[in-house]
Design an enzyme around this catalytic site. Structure first.
Site, PDB file in Angstrom:
ATOM      1  N   ARG A  27      -9.381 -15.298  -1.798  1.00 18.80           N
ATOM      2  CA  ARG A  27      -8.239 -16.084  -2.265  1.00 18.80           C
ATOM      3  C   ARG A  27      -7.351 -16.493  -1.092  1.00 18.80           C
ATOM      4  NH1 ARG A  27      -5.776 -11.987  -6.446  1.00 18.80           N
ATOM      5  NH2 ARG A  27      -6.172 -10.686  -4.613  1.00 18.80           N
ATOM      6  N   ASP A  85      -1.589 -12.694  -1.010  1.00 20.44           N
ATOM      7  CA  ASP A  85      -0.143 -12.878  -0.852  1.00 20.44           C
ATOM      8  C   ASP A  85       0.260 -13.282   0.562  1.00 20.44           C
ATOM      9  OD1 ASP A  85       0.538 -12.028  -3.564  1.00 20.44           O
ATOM     10  OD2 ASP A  85      -0.132 -10.061  -2.907  1.00 20.44           O
ATOM     11  N   SER A 136       0.164  -5.882 -14.964  1.00 18.59           N
ATOM     12  CA  SER A 136       0.330  -6.935 -15.972  1.00 18.59           C
ATOM     13  C   SER A 136      -0.866  -7.007 -16.909  1.00 18.59           C
ATOM     14  CB  SER A 136       0.561  -8.294 -15.298  1.00 18.59           C
ATOM     15  OG  SER A 136      -0.485  -8.614 -14.403  1.00 18.59           O
ATOM     16  N   HIS A 192      -5.933  -4.028   1.393  1.00 20.01           N
ATOM     17  CA  HIS A 192      -6.245  -4.081  -0.032  1.00 20.01           C
ATOM     18  C   HIS A 192      -6.927  -2.777  -0.415  1.00 20.01           C
ATOM     19  CE1 HIS A 192      -7.910  -5.423  -3.876  1.00 20.01           C
ATOM     20  NE2 HIS A 192      -7.060  -6.419  -3.829  1.00 20.01           N
ATOM     21  N   HIS A 220       4.528  -5.195  -8.051  1.00 22.24           N
ATOM     22  CA  HIS A 220       3.407  -5.980  -8.580  1.00 22.24           C
ATOM     23  C   HIS A 220       3.553  -7.462  -8.271  1.00 22.24           C
ATOM     24  CE1 HIS A 220       0.070  -7.270 -10.855  1.00 22.24           C
ATOM     25  NE2 HIS A 220       0.581  -7.281 -12.072  1.00 22.24           N
TER      26      HIS A 220
END
Length: 481
Positions: free
Chosen positions: A375, A421, A290, A366, A320
């Site tokens: 996060r 996520d 993005s 990751h 994504h």
């Protein structure tokens, strides 16, 4: 002198389009209202009505331009590293070929926004309430200027965004023309594109615009777009899932708080969640789909609406923007097979069997990070504070205790820790936002702050059109065969 000339050239903002709520609904008046911090009014008198943020940005642009010239002069011929065939064939992963000022990913500290970690932002950025979550407006100020804003500056920016929040009538006409079952991300992309005819950059460029002034109308378009996003996203949500009845903005609320309000959620916890969600999903370097798509299209001097729509279309791709939905599906599967009160031993065996079957554990691992994603950590802290007894949160916590060790035992995973996520969908579910198809829209609203801020900075720095070199498989064989 440079900053003085820039300030003199700042144009008066164009008036916002007329109100456009369908079915007789009207948005709140665009006039500036006092901002509320925990019920206390913060005076906005004395703040520039000509957009204080724009003036602050104009002040820092000359030093940014000088810094770029100095780097090119001193290091322009230096190599950034080797590019292997595997890197070229692997999605250009790890190839350093893009300048992105707003964030940088560190393997140990996670994402840094303008040099600040997530933890530092939670401590330093102004909040709606003491001990609450940062206001995204503060992060937007930081993105564009590189400076941490004061509470008064954030209050002024919140007022500025409210002033620009009126949505052009054609947006609702476009949304109404789409089939009711159109995916929310398609609706959002179409809504953004429908605002393009009002682009100040496109109009200024057509009329003749100096390259040194490209940033000015880019800023105007970007701030207009960001200001309208909560109302647009809420309209899409209400149309898709709440029979189309729209809710007026609350002039006392901040940008993210109003998003929750206009979606139909009045709980203070939801507002705090939206502030957190909008902050931590706002940017993640420039190489993700993005961000890169927005930058790539913008480098051709496409206006912010065209550029951001391109980024949203990339975000809509399942590789994504759908990761937290994949996590939720897997959590639901675990619950259905093991129950919500599963013990850690049974959960560990289940995770091992999942890996042995060739499947992955969604939300873990990751490409860059070598520690738990900060996060994830801040969302966990939010859950401990607001929903400690929620069964899905308890399951996420048990997985946090179990999965890293199981992944590490395989010897195949460099980072066995959870990413952002692994947690975000559970928080939304707790507050009743269960429409998973809408989650990527929230992601897109947040991401606008990072990618559009960088678009403004790219025009201020005079960055050129992007044109990397491509090769064929035959070229590779001839070179190395």
């Amino acid at each position: 002198m440079k900053s003085t000339r820039l300030l003199r050239r700042l144009g008066t903002p164009m008036p916002a389009p007329a109100n456009a709520w369908q079915r007789g609904n009207k948005r709140a008046s665009p006039q500036i209202h006092p901002f509320l911090f925990c019920g206390h009014r913060v005076a906005t008198q004395g703040l520039s009505t000509d957009c204080e943020l724009k003036c602050a940005l104009a002040e820092v642009i000359p030093s940014l331009q000088d810094r770029l010239k100095s780097i090119k002069t001193a290091f322009g011929s230096k190599s950034l590293g080797e590019v292997t065939v595997n890197m070229a064939m692997g999605g250009m992963r790890g190839v350093p070929g893009l300048l992105w000022e707003t964030s940088l990913l560190d393997a140990e500290d996670g994402i840094r926004f303008r040099g600040h970690t997530i933890t530092e932002l939670q401590q330093k950025l102004p909040k709606a309430c003491p001990s609450g979550e940062p206001l995204p407006e503060g992060l937007l100020w930081l993105f564009l200027t590189g400076n941490m804003p004061s509470k008064e500056q954030v209050a002024g920016l919140s007022a500025e965004l409210r002033k620009r929040a009126d949505i052009p009538p054609q947006v609702f006409k476009v949304l109404e023309a789409l089939p009711a079952k159109t995916h929310p991300m398609t609706q959002l992309s179409c809504a953004i594109m429908s605002m393009q005819p009002d682009s100040k950059f496109a109009r200024a460029y057509e009329n003749g615009l100096r390259k040194s002034d490209y940033w000015d109308p880019t800023f105007e378009d970007s701030l207009d777009c960001i200001a309208r996003l909560p109302g647009i996203a809420a309209a899409i949500y209400r149309r898709a899932f709440r029979n189309g009845s729209l809710i007026n903005a609350d002039p006392s609320l901040d940008w993210a708080g109003n998003l929750a309000h206009m979606m139909g959620y009045s709980d203070r916890g939801v507002r705090e969640l939206m502030r957190l969600y909008m902050t931590i999903h706002s940017d993640h370097e420039g190489g993700n789909v993005s961000a890169h798509a927005t930058h790539l299209v913008g480098s051709a001097l496409s206006d912010p609406y065209l550029s951001f729509a391109a980024g949203l279309n990339g975000l809509a791709g399942p590789l994504h923007g759908l990761a937290n939905q994949e996590v939720l599906k897997w959590l639901n599967q675990v619950e259905s097979e093991l129950g919500s009160d599963v013990c850690r031993e049974d959960l560990s065996r289940y995770v091992s069997e999942t890996l042995k079957s060739g499947r992955v554990v969604p939300g873990y691992g990751h490409a860059v990070l070598r520690k738990t994603d900060p996060r994830f950590t801040c969302q966990r802290e939010f859950a401990l504070k607001h929903l400690p007894d929620y069964p899905k949160f308890k399951l996420v916590s048990k997985l946090f205790d179990v999965v890293p060790a199981v992944l590490a035992e395989t010897g195949k995973v460099a980072n066995p820790w959870p990413n952002v996520d692994a947690h975000s969908g559970v928080l939304l579910q707790f507050y009743g936002i269960t429409e998973e198809n809408f989650y990527t829209v929230l992601f897109g609203v947040s991401r606008a702050m990072g990618v559009l801020s960088q678009l403004v900075l790219s025009r201020a720095m005079g960055l050129p059109i992007e044109r990397p070199k491509s090769v064929t498989t035959g070229w590779l064989e001839n070179k190395f065969g």
